[in-house]
Motif scaffolding. Sequence first.
Motif, PDB file in Angstrom:
ATOM      1  N   LEU A   1      -8.499   6.904  -3.310  1.00 49.17           N
ATOM      2  CA  LEU A   1      -7.903   7.389  -1.950  1.00 49.17           C
ATOM      3  C   LEU A   1      -6.348   8.045  -2.541  1.00 49.17           C
ATOM      4  O   LEU A   1      -6.380   8.259  -4.252  1.00 49.17           O
ATOM      5  N   HIS A   2      -6.527   8.677  -1.835  1.00 46.57           N
ATOM      6  CA  HIS A   2      -4.412   9.452  -2.092  1.00 46.57           C
ATOM      7  C   HIS A   2      -3.642   8.666  -3.067  1.00 46.57           C
ATOM      8  O   HIS A   2      -3.310   7.541  -2.265  1.00 46.57           O
ATOM      9  N   PRO A   3      -3.088   8.523  -4.031  1.00 48.86           N
ATOM     10  CA  PRO A   3      -1.817   7.566  -3.980  1.00 48.86           C
ATOM     11  C   PRO A   3      -1.487   6.821  -3.251  1.00 48.86           C
ATOM     12  O   PRO A   3      -0.725   5.916  -3.400  1.00 48.86           O
ATOM     13  N   ASP A   4      -0.494   7.678  -2.578  1.00 51.81           N
ATOM     14  CA  ASP A   4       0.800   6.769  -1.323  1.00 51.81           C
ATOM     15  C   ASP A   4      -0.303   6.043  -0.835  1.00 51.81           C
ATOM     16  O   ASP A   4       0.455   5.241  -0.286  1.00 51.81           O
ATOM     17  N   ASP A   5      -1.403   6.685  -0.228  1.00 52.90           N
ATOM     18  CA  ASP A   5      -2.604   5.336   1.017  1.00 52.90           C
ATOM     19  C   ASP A   5      -2.627   4.819  -0.068  1.00 52.90           C
ATOM     20  O   ASP A   5      -2.519   3.249   0.578  1.00 52.90           O
ATOM     21  N   ALA A   6      -3.063   4.199  -1.052  1.00 54.23           N
ATOM     22  CA  ALA A   6      -3.702   2.945  -2.380  1.00 54.23           C
ATOM     23  C   ALA A   6      -2.293   1.887  -2.125  1.00 54.23           C
ATOM     24  O   ALA A   6      -2.751   0.935  -2.001  1.00 54.23           O
ATOM     25  N   ASN A   7      -1.738   3.217  -2.389  1.00 52.11           N
ATOM     26  CA  ASN A   7       0.101   1.693  -2.574  1.00 52.11           C
ATOM     27  C   ASN A   7       0.045   1.041  -1.230  1.00 52.11           C
ATOM     28  O   ASN A   7       0.698   0.175  -1.184  1.00 52.11           O
ATOM     29  N   ILE A   8       0.297   2.093  -0.123  1.00 52.75           N
ATOM     30  CA  ILE A   8       0.414   1.370   1.089  1.00 52.75           C
ATOM     31  C   ILE A   8      -0.870   0.388   0.983  1.00 52.75           C
ATOM     32  O   ILE A   8      -0.500  -0.689   1.829  1.00 52.75           O
ATOM     33  N   LEU A   9      -1.652   0.612   0.797  1.00 55.19           N
ATOM     34  CA  LEU A   9      -2.647  -0.560   0.948  1.00 55.19           C
ATOM     35  C   LEU A   9      -2.710  -1.848   0.410  1.00 55.19           C
ATOM     36  O   LEU A   9      -2.792  -3.356   1.195  1.00 55.19           O
ATOM     37  N   ARG A  10      -1.905  -1.280  -0.818  1.00 56.31           N
ATOM     38  CA  ARG A  10      -1.677  -2.485  -1.951  1.00 56.31           C
ATOM     39  C   ARG A  10      -0.611  -3.509  -0.654  1.00 56.31           C
ATOM     40  O   ARG A  10      -0.514  -4.673  -1.247  1.00 56.31           O
ATOM     41  N   LEU A  11       0.418  -2.768  -0.133  1.00 56.20           N
ATOM     42  CA  LEU A  11       1.754  -3.078   0.002  1.00 56.20           C
ATOM     43  C   LEU A  11       1.379  -3.924   0.893  1.00 56.20           C
ATOM     44  O   LEU A  11       2.098  -5.021   1.443  1.00 56.20           O
ATOM     45  N   ALA A  12       0.359  -3.657   1.921  1.00 58.73           N
ATOM     46  CA  ALA A  12       0.277  -4.416   2.649  1.00 58.73           C
ATOM     47  C   ALA A  12      -0.515  -5.568   2.712  1.00 58.73           C
ATOM     48  O   ALA A  12       0.101  -6.478   3.423  1.00 58.73           O
ATOM     49  N   LEU A  13      -1.661  -5.735   2.070  1.00 59.73           N
ATOM     50  CA  LEU A  13      -2.263  -6.856   1.868  1.00 59.73           C
ATOM     51  C   LEU A  13      -1.295  -7.940   0.738  1.00 59.73           C
ATOM     52  O   LEU A  13      -1.234  -9.138   1.416  1.00 59.73           O
ATOM     53  N   LEU A  14      -0.399  -7.653   0.289  1.00 64.09           N
ATOM     54  CA  LEU A  14       0.226  -8.296  -0.442  1.00 64.09           C
ATOM     55  C   LEU A  14       1.738  -9.033   0.718  1.00 64.09           C
ATOM     56  O   LEU A  14       1.712  -9.808   0.437  1.00 64.09           O
ATOM     57  N   ALA A  15       2.001  -8.361   1.179  1.00 64.43           N
ATOM     58  CA  ALA A  15       2.832  -8.857   2.472  1.00 64.43           C
ATOM     59  C   ALA A  15       1.921  -9.248   3.534  1.00 64.43           C
ATOM     60  O   ALA A  15       2.677 -10.763   4.115  1.00 64.43           O
ATOM     61  N   ARG A  16       0.940  -9.645   3.657  1.00 64.80           N
ATOM     62  CA  ARG A  16       0.003 -10.656   4.571  1.00 64.80           C
ATOM     63  C   ARG A  16       0.941 -12.204   3.964  1.00 64.80           C
ATOM     64  O   ARG A  16       0.326 -12.542   2.590  1.00 64.80           O
TER      65      ARG A  16
END
Length: 245
Positions: free
Chosen positions: A38-53
């Motif tokens: 993924l584009h690096p910004d998108d990968a980081n958004i996905l990671r942060l979203a899962l960590l917040a779940r």
Amino acid sequence: MTQEMPYPKPLRLAGGIDVKQLRRDFLKDGHVRIEPFLHPDDANILRLALLARKDWRLVLNSGDKVFELDADMLRNMGRDHRAALDKAVLESSRYEFQYRYCSIRVPDFFEDTLCTGDVLMQFVAFLRSESVLKLVRTTIGMQQIAFADGQATRYDVGHFLTAHDDAVEGKHRHAAYVMGLTDNWRAEWGGLLLFHEGRDQLAGRRPAFNSLDLFKVPSVHSVSFVNPSAASSRLSVTGWFRSYS
């Protein structure tokens, strides 16, 4: 209820993916890693979203039976009950197919309109986009692939997945994937994706960030035991690229 950060932007593939080289590597080994995916910004958004779940469930099996335990069930489980469960899981893993990890499942079929504010569903929908399907079809040489399914997975200390090949009748799986969202992981911590290539041969992949491991079905593989020394959890999105028949 999920606790997601909204991300209305469309997800993007990373630049510079060499599809011809991926195809050569896949033909040689039966598996390949696309890094970055993924584009690096998108990968980081996905990671942060899962960590917040907060809706993760502990998933484990006993033979063919699957059990899912949410946070409340785990909190209310007595110490003796939890110890007995841990003992049964580890004893079963010696000789049988066994797994233990945390998961957030995505329905196999959903409307893209439901993805608003749910980055995990948005990512699975992105895997079903024509740009990604074309990449995967070309890499593995399977033009009949029509869609992807998915789930978020989190391997904490003591989690593992013993050897299996992903072949399930009626599922029409052609390739499995692991979207890695784990940064700075040491191989000594375990959680390795292991390909069982022969009686005495293994090929391993260390968890990484913004990498998509893609491998054919059937392929015997496992995820090694996450050791107590691990400084974080092994975070990923996993699933299969499938056809309808």
